[in-house]
Design a protein around this motif. Structure first.
Motif, PDB file in Angstrom:
ATOM      1  N   SER A 184     -16.627 -35.703  -8.141  1.00  0.00           N
ATOM      2  CA  SER A 184     -16.678 -35.012  -6.860  1.00  0.00           C
ATOM      3  C   SER A 184     -17.775 -35.596  -5.990  1.00  0.00           C
ATOM      4  CB  SER A 184     -16.889 -33.513  -7.079  1.00  0.00           C
ATOM      5  OG  SER A 184     -18.126 -33.279  -7.732  1.00  0.00           O
ATOM      6  N   GLU A 185     -17.862 -35.112  -4.771  1.00  0.00           N
ATOM      7  CA  GLU A 185     -18.860 -35.614  -3.829  1.00  0.00           C
ATOM      8  C   GLU A 185     -20.272 -35.357  -4.326  1.00  0.00           C
ATOM      9  OE1 GLU A 185     -20.183 -37.600  -0.556  1.00  0.00           O
ATOM     10  OE2 GLU A 185     -18.093 -37.316  -1.154  1.00  0.00           O
ATOM     11  N   LEU A 238      -9.779 -32.837 -11.214  1.00  0.00           N
ATOM     12  CA  LEU A 238      -8.791 -32.491 -12.243  1.00  0.00           C
ATOM     13  C   LEU A 238      -7.378 -32.680 -11.712  1.00  0.00           C
ATOM     14  CD1 LEU A 238     -10.476 -29.335 -13.824  1.00  0.00           C
ATOM     15  CD2 LEU A 238     -10.780 -31.754 -14.373  1.00  0.00           C
ATOM     16  N   ASP A 239      -7.131 -32.289 -10.474  1.00  0.00           N
ATOM     17  CA  ASP A 239      -5.808 -32.507  -9.883  1.00  0.00           C
ATOM     18  C   ASP A 239      -5.536 -34.002  -9.701  1.00  0.00           C
ATOM     19  OD1 ASP A 239      -5.539 -29.779  -9.802  1.00  0.00           O
ATOM     20  OD2 ASP A 239      -6.156 -29.603  -7.696  1.00  0.00           O
ATOM     21  N   ALA A 240      -6.560 -34.752  -9.315  1.00  0.00           N
ATOM     22  CA  ALA A 240      -6.393 -36.196  -9.152  1.00  0.00           C
ATOM     23  C   ALA A 240      -6.096 -36.871 -10.485  1.00  0.00           C
ATOM     24  CB  ALA A 240      -7.650 -36.794  -8.527  1.00  0.00           C
ATOM     25  N   ALA A 241      -6.680 -36.377 -11.581  1.00  0.00           N
ATOM     26  CA  ALA A 241      -6.407 -36.940 -12.906  1.00  0.00           C
ATOM     27  C   ALA A 241      -4.941 -36.738 -13.281  1.00  0.00           C
ATOM     28  CB  ALA A 241      -7.319 -36.297 -13.939  1.00  0.00           C
ATOM     29  N   THR A 242      -4.405 -35.566 -12.981  1.00  0.00           N
ATOM     30  CA  THR A 242      -2.990 -35.305 -13.262  1.00  0.00           C
ATOM     31  C   THR A 242      -2.096 -36.238 -12.457  1.00  0.00           C
ATOM     32  OG1 THR A 242      -3.498 -32.993 -13.733  1.00  0.00           O
ATOM     33  CG2 THR A 242      -1.211 -33.531 -13.237  1.00  0.00           C
ATOM     34  N   GLY A 258       6.110 -46.858 -16.270  1.00  0.00           N
ATOM     35  CA  GLY A 258       6.313 -47.264 -17.657  1.00  0.00           C
ATOM     36  C   GLY A 258       5.045 -47.398 -18.473  1.00  0.00           C
ATOM     37  N   GLY A 259       3.904 -46.940 -17.948  1.00  0.00           N
ATOM     38  CA  GLY A 259       2.657 -46.996 -18.703  1.00  0.00           C
ATOM     39  C   GLY A 259       2.408 -45.729 -19.491  1.00  0.00           C
ATOM     40  N   ARG A 260       1.185 -45.589 -19.968  1.00  0.00           N
ATOM     41  CA  ARG A 260       0.836 -44.416 -20.757  1.00  0.00           C
ATOM     42  C   ARG A 260      -0.655 -44.144 -20.613  1.00  0.00           C
ATOM     43  NH1 ARG A 260       1.329 -48.401 -25.053  1.00  0.00           N
ATOM     44  NH2 ARG A 260      -0.668 -48.624 -26.166  1.00  0.00           N
ATOM     45  N   VAL A 261      -1.048 -42.942 -21.008  1.00  0.00           N
ATOM     46  CA  VAL A 261      -2.455 -42.533 -20.983  1.00  0.00           C
ATOM     47  C   VAL A 261      -2.955 -42.518 -22.422  1.00  0.00           C
ATOM     48  CG1 VAL A 261      -4.088 -40.743 -20.312  1.00  0.00           C
ATOM     49  CG2 VAL A 261      -2.067 -41.153 -18.904  1.00  0.00           C
ATOM     50  N   ASP A 262      -3.880 -43.412 -22.745  1.00  0.00           N
ATOM     51  CA  ASP A 262      -4.414 -43.506 -24.107  1.00  0.00           C
ATOM     52  C   ASP A 262      -5.614 -42.589 -24.331  1.00  0.00           C
ATOM     53  OD1 ASP A 262      -2.484 -45.197 -24.933  1.00  0.00           O
ATOM     54  OD2 ASP A 262      -3.777 -46.949 -25.228  1.00  0.00           O
ATOM     55  N   GLY A 263      -6.250 -42.135 -23.282  1.00  0.00           N
ATOM     56  CA  GLY A 263      -7.411 -41.249 -23.439  1.00  0.00           C
ATOM     57  C   GLY A 263      -7.632 -40.456 -22.166  1.00  0.00           C
ATOM     58  N   ARG A 264      -8.059 -39.197 -22.343  1.00  0.00           N
ATOM     59  CA  ARG A 264      -8.301 -38.346 -21.171  1.00  0.00           C
ATOM     60  C   ARG A 264      -9.411 -37.353 -21.492  1.00  0.00           C
ATOM     61  NH1 ARG A 264      -3.626 -35.453 -17.480  1.00  0.00           N
ATOM     62  NH2 ARG A 264      -5.001 -34.266 -16.092  1.00  0.00           N
ATOM     63  N   THR A 265     -10.455 -37.353 -20.667  1.00  0.00           N
ATOM     64  CA  THR A 265     -11.575 -36.440 -20.820  1.00  0.00           C
ATOM     65  C   THR A 265     -11.797 -35.733 -19.494  1.00  0.00           C
ATOM     66  OG1 THR A 265     -12.607 -37.926 -22.434  1.00  0.00           O
ATOM     67  CG2 THR A 265     -13.991 -36.208 -21.480  1.00  0.00           C
ATOM     68  N   GLU A 266     -11.893 -34.402 -19.531  1.00  0.00           N
ATOM     69  CA  GLU A 266     -12.082 -33.623 -18.310  1.00  0.00           C
ATOM     70  C   GLU A 266     -13.341 -32.774 -18.429  1.00  0.00           C
ATOM     71  OE1 GLU A 266      -8.598 -31.333 -17.571  1.00  0.00           O
ATOM     72  OE2 GLU A 266      -7.363 -33.064 -16.993  1.00  0.00           O
ATOM     73  N   TYR A 267     -14.052 -32.628 -17.306  1.00  0.00           N
ATOM     74  CA  TYR A 267     -15.265 -31.826 -17.245  1.00  0.00           C
ATOM     75  C   TYR A 267     -15.020 -30.664 -16.282  1.00  0.00           C
ATOM     76  CZ  TYR A 267     -17.006 -36.229 -19.104  1.00  0.00           C
ATOM     77  OH  TYR A 267     -17.185 -37.371 -19.856  1.00  0.00           O
ATOM     78  N   ALA A 268     -15.271 -29.456 -16.746  1.00  0.00           N
ATOM     79  CA  ALA A 268     -14.995 -28.269 -15.947  1.00  0.00           C
ATOM     80  C   ALA A 268     -15.920 -28.206 -14.734  1.00  0.00           C
ATOM     81  CB  ALA A 268     -15.171 -27.006 -16.798  1.00  0.00           C
ATOM     82  N   PRO A 269     -15.461 -27.589 -13.653  1.00  0.00           N
ATOM     83  CA  PRO A 269     -16.322 -27.448 -12.464  1.00  0.00           C
ATOM     84  C   PRO A 269     -17.559 -26.623 -12.783  1.00  0.00           C
ATOM     85  CG  PRO A 269     -14.023 -27.004 -11.927  1.00  0.00           C
ATOM     86  CD  PRO A 269     -14.104 -27.092 -13.423  1.00  0.00           C
ATOM     87  N   ARG A 270     -18.679 -26.989 -12.117  1.00  0.00           N
ATOM     88  CA  ARG A 270     -19.929 -26.254 -12.263  1.00  0.00           C
ATOM     89  C   ARG A 270     -20.386 -25.761 -10.895  1.00  0.00           C
ATOM     90  NH1 ARG A 270     -23.286 -30.700 -15.511  1.00  0.00           N
ATOM     91  NH2 ARG A 270     -22.299 -31.946 -13.876  1.00  0.00           N
ATOM     92  N   SER A 271     -21.553 -25.208 -10.848  1.00  0.00           N
ATOM     93  CA  SER A 271     -22.019 -24.595  -9.599  1.00  0.00           C
ATOM     94  C   SER A 271     -22.235 -25.611  -8.489  1.00  0.00           C
ATOM     95  CB  SER A 271     -23.323 -23.831  -9.861  1.00  0.00           C
ATOM     96  OG  SER A 271     -24.315 -24.717 -10.386  1.00  0.00           O
ATOM     97  N   ALA A 280     -17.363 -30.141  -8.428  1.00  0.00           N
ATOM     98  CA  ALA A 280     -15.992 -29.698  -8.692  1.00  0.00           C
ATOM     99  C   ALA A 280     -15.449 -30.226 -10.010  1.00  0.00           C
ATOM    100  CB  ALA A 280     -15.083 -30.130  -7.537  1.00  0.00           C
ATOM    101  N   GLY A 281     -16.323 -30.652 -10.911  1.00  0.00           N
ATOM    102  CA  GLY A 281     -15.867 -31.167 -12.187  1.00  0.00           C
ATOM    103  C   GLY A 281     -15.646 -32.665 -12.146  1.00  0.00           C
ATOM    104  N   GLY A 282     -15.034 -33.182 -13.169  1.00  0.00           N
ATOM    105  CA  GLY A 282     -14.780 -34.620 -13.240  1.00  0.00           C
ATOM    106  C   GLY A 282     -13.764 -34.918 -14.320  1.00  0.00           C
ATOM    107  N   ALA A 283     -13.328 -36.174 -14.377  1.00  0.00           N
ATOM    108  CA  ALA A 283     -12.344 -36.598 -15.371  1.00  0.00           C
ATOM    109  C   ALA A 283     -12.470 -38.097 -15.590  1.00  0.00           C
ATOM    110  CB  ALA A 283     -10.932 -36.242 -14.921  1.00  0.00           C
TER     111      ALA A 283
END
Length: 315
Positions: free
Chosen positions: A236-237, A96-100, A110-123, A126-129
């Motif tokens: 994550s790993e 999530l920090d890497a996505a930011t 000068g670019g832009r983000v057209d789409g962003r999907t994040e997955y919360a951390p689980r047991s 560490a999540g994903g994006a």
């Protein structure tokens, strides 16, 4: 009076033709007016006439004219128009920090983000994006090099599609339609017959719709050429794609891990099936007991029936 008008009609037609030729500045077709100024050359539904496209028709730099400003992106040095798309997968400690950070890098150039999907951390991870980044084509490689610092690059795929001919074709068709509209609008101003006005307005509306559609296609191509599309996946790993074994020990370790995973899955499957197997076993036991009891009853009745028939036979 009518004969005088008919006599002056050819003179008026020649004068109108010369006036249109002087205003068109580069048009190669000239309509021959009759009476009310409608040449009869254009009919509703006819395709745009083929006309040579010059630098003047395209605004001097090859871009189609549009009231909203230039719509074509600066072409590379060789004049090619290329659409670049790509896909990247990174393994990072904090997706999530890497996505930011990836979004910040893209917006900084000068670019832009057209789409962003994040997955919360689980047991177990560490999540994903997943991000869809639109990056200026000239800055694509520097941005990729900077993104590589986010973590470990697992996969990278880039593809390019040359759309130079498609862009040139759209520019030519847009220029031809614009020249056609200019002549039709001039004829529309001169027309004084109601039938000619209705026909001209219909043709102008049809050509205007075609022109706006082509301009929308041209703007879409210009956007895709000027901004490359890069799909960035961060994991994550724990969910990283498996790597090929580099030695015998690596292969042995991966084989053991696969065996443990299979054993765990088999135990889980056994736990799921065990209640069903117990119920099915009870049902089978009940059916088997019922069949045994029925057979014993039929076996006990058979001798009695035989003994009852013997005296009748002796009589």
């Amino acid at each position: 009076m009518t004969r005088s008008r008919l006599a002056l009609a050819p003179v008026a037609a020649v004068a109108a033709t010369l006036l249109l030729a002087g205003c068109s500045a580069g048009a190669v077709e000239s309509g021959s007016d009759s009476g009310g100024g409608w040449s009869g050359e254009f009919e509703p539904g006819m395709p745009a006439p083929d006309m040579p496209v010059t630098d003047g028709d395209l605004g001097g730099d090859g871009a189609s004219r549009d009231e909203g400003g230039p719509i074509s992106a600066p072409a590379p040095g060789d004049g090619r128009q290329v659409i670049t798309t790509g896909w990247m997968y990174f393994t990072v400690e904090a997706p999530l920090d890497a996505a930011t950070e990836a979004a910040r890098i893209t917006e900084r150039v000068g670019g832009r983000v057209d789409g962003r999907t994040e997955y919360a951390p689980r047991s177990n991870d560490a999540g994903g994006a997943e991000l869809v980044l639109r990056i200026p084509s000239a800055q694509l490689q520097p941005v990729i090099d900077e993104l590589k610092e986010l973590g470990e690059l697992e996969e990278l795929s880039l593809s390019a599609s040359d759309v130079t001919r498609e862009v040139q074709d759209l520019d030519a068709r847009i220029g031809a339609l614009e020249a056609s509209l200019d002549r039709l609008l001039a004829l529309l101003v001169q027309a004084d017959d109601i039938d000619d006005l209705i026909t001209l307005e219909s043709v102008v509306a049809d050509r205007q719709g075609q022109l706006e559609s082509l301009q929308a296609q041209r703007r879409s191509l210009a956007d895709r050429v000027s901004l490359s599309t890069l799909t960035l996946t961060l994991g994550s790993e724990a969910v990283a794609p498996p790597t090929e074994p580099g030695s015998f020990l690596d292969g042995l370790r991966q084989g053991w891990e696969a065996l443990v995973t299979f054993g765990s899955a088999a135990l889980v499957l056994t736990g799921i099936l065990l209640p069903w197997l117990a119920v099915l076993g009870m049902i089978g036991l009940i059916v088997w007991v019922s069949v045994r009891v029925a057979r014993r009853r039929r076996g006990s009745r058979a001798p009695n029936t035989t003994g009852a028939q013997q005296p009748t036979a002796q009589q």
